[in-house]
Write a protein that holds these residues in place. Structure first.
Motif, mmCIF file in Angstrom:
data_model
loop_
_atom_site.group_PDB
_atom_site.id
_atom_site.type_symbol
_atom_site.label_atom_id
_atom_site.label_comp_id
_atom_site.label_asym_id
_atom_site.label_seq_id
_atom_site.Cartn_x
_atom_site.Cartn_y
_atom_site.Cartn_z
ATOM 1 N N GLY A 24 -1.576 -7.888 6.901
ATOM 2 C CA GLY A 24 -1.507 -8.143 8.328
ATOM 3 C C GLY A 24 -1.810 -9.590 8.669
ATOM 4 O O GLY A 24 -1.718 -10.001 9.818
ATOM 5 N N TRP A 25 -2.183 -10.369 7.657
ATOM 6 C CA TRP A 25 -2.419 -11.800 7.815
ATOM 7 C C TRP A 25 -1.310 -12.560 7.077
ATOM 8 O O TRP A 25 -0.664 -12.001 6.196
ATOM 9 C CB TRP A 25 -3.755 -12.197 7.197
ATOM 10 N N VAL A 147 -4.867 -6.239 15.588
ATOM 11 C CA VAL A 147 -5.128 -6.891 14.306
ATOM 12 C C VAL A 147 -5.772 -8.258 14.534
ATOM 13 O O VAL A 147 -6.743 -8.628 13.868
ATOM 14 C CB VAL A 147 -3.826 -7.032 13.491
ATOM 15 N N ARG A 148 -5.246 -9.005 15.494
ATOM 16 C CA ARG A 148 -5.803 -10.319 15.804
ATOM 17 C C ARG A 148 -7.225 -10.199 16.358
ATOM 18 O O ARG A 148 -8.139 -10.922 15.918
ATOM 19 C CB ARG A 148 -4.921 -11.041 16.822
ATOM 20 N N ALA A 179 1.436 -6.291 12.486
ATOM 21 C CA ALA A 179 0.891 -4.925 12.513
ATOM 22 C C ALA A 179 1.753 -3.980 11.684
ATOM 23 O O ALA A 179 1.731 -2.769 11.894
ATOM 24 C CB ALA A 179 0.784 -4.435 13.952
ATOM 25 N N THR A 180 2.483 -4.524 10.735
ATOM 26 C CA THR A 180 3.427 -3.745 9.939
ATOM 27 C C THR A 180 2.770 -2.564 9.245
ATOM 28 O O THR A 180 3.336 -1.473 9.169
ATOM 29 C CB THR A 180 4.101 -4.656 8.896
ATOM 30 N N TYR A 181 1.577 -2.779 8.729
ATOM 31 C CA TYR A 181 0.903 -1.746 7.929
ATOM 32 C C TYR A 181 -0.092 -0.926 8.748
ATOM 33 O O TYR A 181 -0.738 -0.028 8.204
ATOM 34 C CB TYR A 181 0.173 -2.397 6.750
ATOM 35 N N LEU A 182 -0.232 -1.223 10.029
ATOM 36 C CA LEU A 182 -1.297 -0.621 10.824
ATOM 37 C C LEU A 182 -1.153 0.891 10.954
ATOM 38 O O LEU A 182 -2.102 1.646 10.713
ATOM 39 C CB LEU A 182 -1.331 -1.266 12.220
ATOM 40 N N ARG A 183 0.036 1.375 11.326
ATOM 41 C CA ARG A 183 0.210 2.817 11.526
ATOM 42 C C ARG A 183 0.007 3.582 10.228
ATOM 43 O O ARG A 183 -0.681 4.609 10.200
ATOM 44 C CB ARG A 183 1.592 3.114 12.099
ATOM 45 N N ALA A 184 0.604 3.088 9.133
ATOM 46 C CA ALA A 184 0.451 3.774 7.842
ATOM 47 C C ALA A 184 -1.018 3.818 7.423
ATOM 48 O O ALA A 184 -1.493 4.824 6.888
ATOM 49 C CB ALA A 184 1.291 3.089 6.778
ATOM 50 N N TRP A 185 -1.740 2.731 7.671
ATOM 51 C CA TRP A 185 -3.168 2.693 7.321
ATOM 52 C C TRP A 185 -3.947 3.697 8.156
ATOM 53 O O TRP A 185 -4.775 4.445 7.631
ATOM 54 C CB TRP A 185 -3.714 1.284 7.531
ATOM 55 N N LEU A 190 -0.977 4.624 3.603
ATOM 56 C CA LEU A 190 -0.867 3.374 2.857
ATOM 57 C C LEU A 190 -1.578 3.542 1.517
ATOM 58 O O LEU A 190 -2.797 3.726 1.475
ATOM 59 C CB LEU A 190 -1.502 2.221 3.643
ATOM 60 N N PRO A 191 -0.841 3.509 0.401
ATOM 61 C CA PRO A 191 -1.495 3.700 -0.903
ATOM 62 C C PRO A 191 -2.558 2.646 -1.159
ATOM 63 O O PRO A 191 -2.439 1.497 -0.703
ATOM 64 C CB PRO A 191 -0.336 3.564 -1.904
ATOM 65 N N SER A 192 -3.579 3.019 -1.883
ATOM 66 C CA SER A 192 -4.621 2.061 -2.238
ATOM 67 C C SER A 192 -4.040 0.981 -3.142
ATOM 68 O O SER A 192 -3.235 1.262 -4.033
ATOM 69 C CB SER A 192 -5.771 2.769 -2.948
ATOM 70 N N ALA A 193 -4.468 -0.255 -2.911
ATOM 71 C CA ALA A 193 -4.033 -1.349 -3.778
ATOM 72 C C ALA A 193 -4.888 -1.431 -5.042
ATOM 73 O O ALA A 193 -4.529 -2.139 -5.985
ATOM 74 C CB ALA A 193 -4.114 -2.669 -3.021
ATOM 75 N N ARG A 194 -6.005 -0.721 -5.086
ATOM 76 C CA ARG A 194 -6.910 -0.797 -6.227
ATOM 77 C C ARG A 194 -6.343 -0.015 -7.407
ATOM 78 O O ARG A 194 -6.043 1.168 -7.283
ATOM 79 C CB ARG A 194 -8.294 -0.257 -5.855
ATOM 80 N N HIS A 195 -6.231 -0.680 -8.558
ATOM 81 C CA HIS A 195 -5.753 -0.001 -9.756
ATOM 82 C C HIS A 195 -6.900 0.807 -10.351
ATOM 83 O O HIS A 195 -8.008 0.283 -10.541
ATOM 84 C CB HIS A 195 -5.241 -1.009 -10.778
ATOM 85 N N PRO A 196 -6.680 2.087 -10.669
ATOM 86 C CA PRO A 196 -7.790 2.937 -11.117
ATOM 87 C C PRO A 196 -8.368 2.542 -12.471
ATOM 88 O O PRO A 196 -9.511 2.872 -12.781
ATOM 89 C CB PRO A 196 -7.153 4.332 -11.179
ATOM 90 N N ASP A 197 -7.588 1.834 -13.301
ATOM 91 C CA ASP A 197 -8.044 1.454 -14.640
ATOM 92 C C ASP A 197 -8.109 -0.063 -14.793
ATOM 93 O O ASP A 197 -7.857 -0.598 -15.879
ATOM 94 C CB ASP A 197 -7.114 2.037 -15.710
#
Length: 270
Positions: A24-25, A147-148, A179-185, A190-197
């Motif tokens: 969003g930034w 967002v701002r 605000a592209t990702y706002l509704r999905a979040w 919105l899938p997590s960006a953190r890799h589990p491993d």
């Protein structure tokens, strides 16, 4: 997919790819002090898919962001700095395309998950959070305005030194929010960006952790627990450590990028 990318000239074989946070930034809040490396290094500052001036093309997922960055890099391998949410995207990039990532800097982010209650009992965090309550549930705000507004609301939590706040707010004025990702979040789509491993999968890549001691988003306590090549925790610095301590932050980045000895495992400043 055609990303908007700011490029600063330098040797192609000394490229540093900078992955901004959010989502969003745009990338602009990270240009300083990294711009000082231009000439000695080629710098690439992309706006991630759906962020800043880059198109909001489906799918809007972390994996799609990574695929865009793989296309952008091409070859040969580059150094990568990922900041905050961008640190999670940068880790996924290094895991999915290790041949393209020479060295990885995870700045104001974490490889390990943030535990529940990580900031419980920290009086200064609780004081600042209470003084600046979240705006996500404010019915009067939505979309880009929300967002701002949340970015400005978070300024006292993201910047540790009071004297750094005016300059940070001026920097926020220049950020192109989306605000592209706002509704999905909000809807949990919105899938997590953190890799589990991530810890295991990053073990073969030179990894540098750069953190502010008083980060109120990703706790600095995780740095000492993370296997890495090198790490620095900066005093008198919060989540936006490059704002609080720009000279020390840039010196740390430069030192790691100039260091080809990748066998050390230490934490400075702890």
């Amino acid at each position: 997919m055609r990303l908007t990318v700011r490029e600063c000239d330098g040797p192609a074989d000394r490229t540093l790819l900078v992955v901004h946070g959010g989502p969003g930034w745009d990338h602009s809040y990270l240009v300083e002090p990294l711009r000082e490396l231009a000439g000695d290094r080629r710098l690439l500052f992309p706006d991630l898919r759906g962020c800043g001036r880059s198109p909001a093309a489906e799918p809007l997922t972390p994996d799609a962001m990574v695929a865009d960055l793989i296309e952008l890099i091409g070859s040969p391998a580059v150094d990568v700095l990922g900041f905050s949410y961008g640190g999670l995207i940068a880790q996924r990039l290094a895991i999915q395309a290790p041949h393209l990532v020479r060295r990885l800097i995870v700045a104001s982010s974490s490889v390990l998950p943030v535990p529940a209650g990580a900031f419980d009992g920290w009086e200064e965090y609780e004081r600042r959070a209470a003084a600046h309550p979240s705006l996500w549930e404010d019915p009067a705000l939505d979309g880009v305005e929300l967002v701002r507004a949340e970015a400005f609301r978070n300024a006292p939590l993201n910047v540790w030194r009071e004297q750094s706040l005016p300059g940070y707010r001026r920097r926020l004025e220049r950020v192109m929010f989306t605000a592209t990702y706002l509704r999905a979040w909000r809807e949990g789509r919105l899938p997590s960006a953190r890799h589990p491993d991530a810890v295991e999968r990053l073990s073969g890549i030179p990894l540098f952790l750069l953190h502010g001691r008083y980060d109120m988003t990703f706790p600095a306590s995780l740095v000492a627990l993370t296997p890495c090549t090198d790490a620095i925790v900066l005093d008198e610095a919060g989540h936006m450590a490059h704002i609080d301590q720009p000279e020390a932050w840039l010196a740390a980045v430069s030192r790691f990028l100039g260091n080809d000895e990748n066998s050390r495992d230490r934490v400075i400043g702890q």
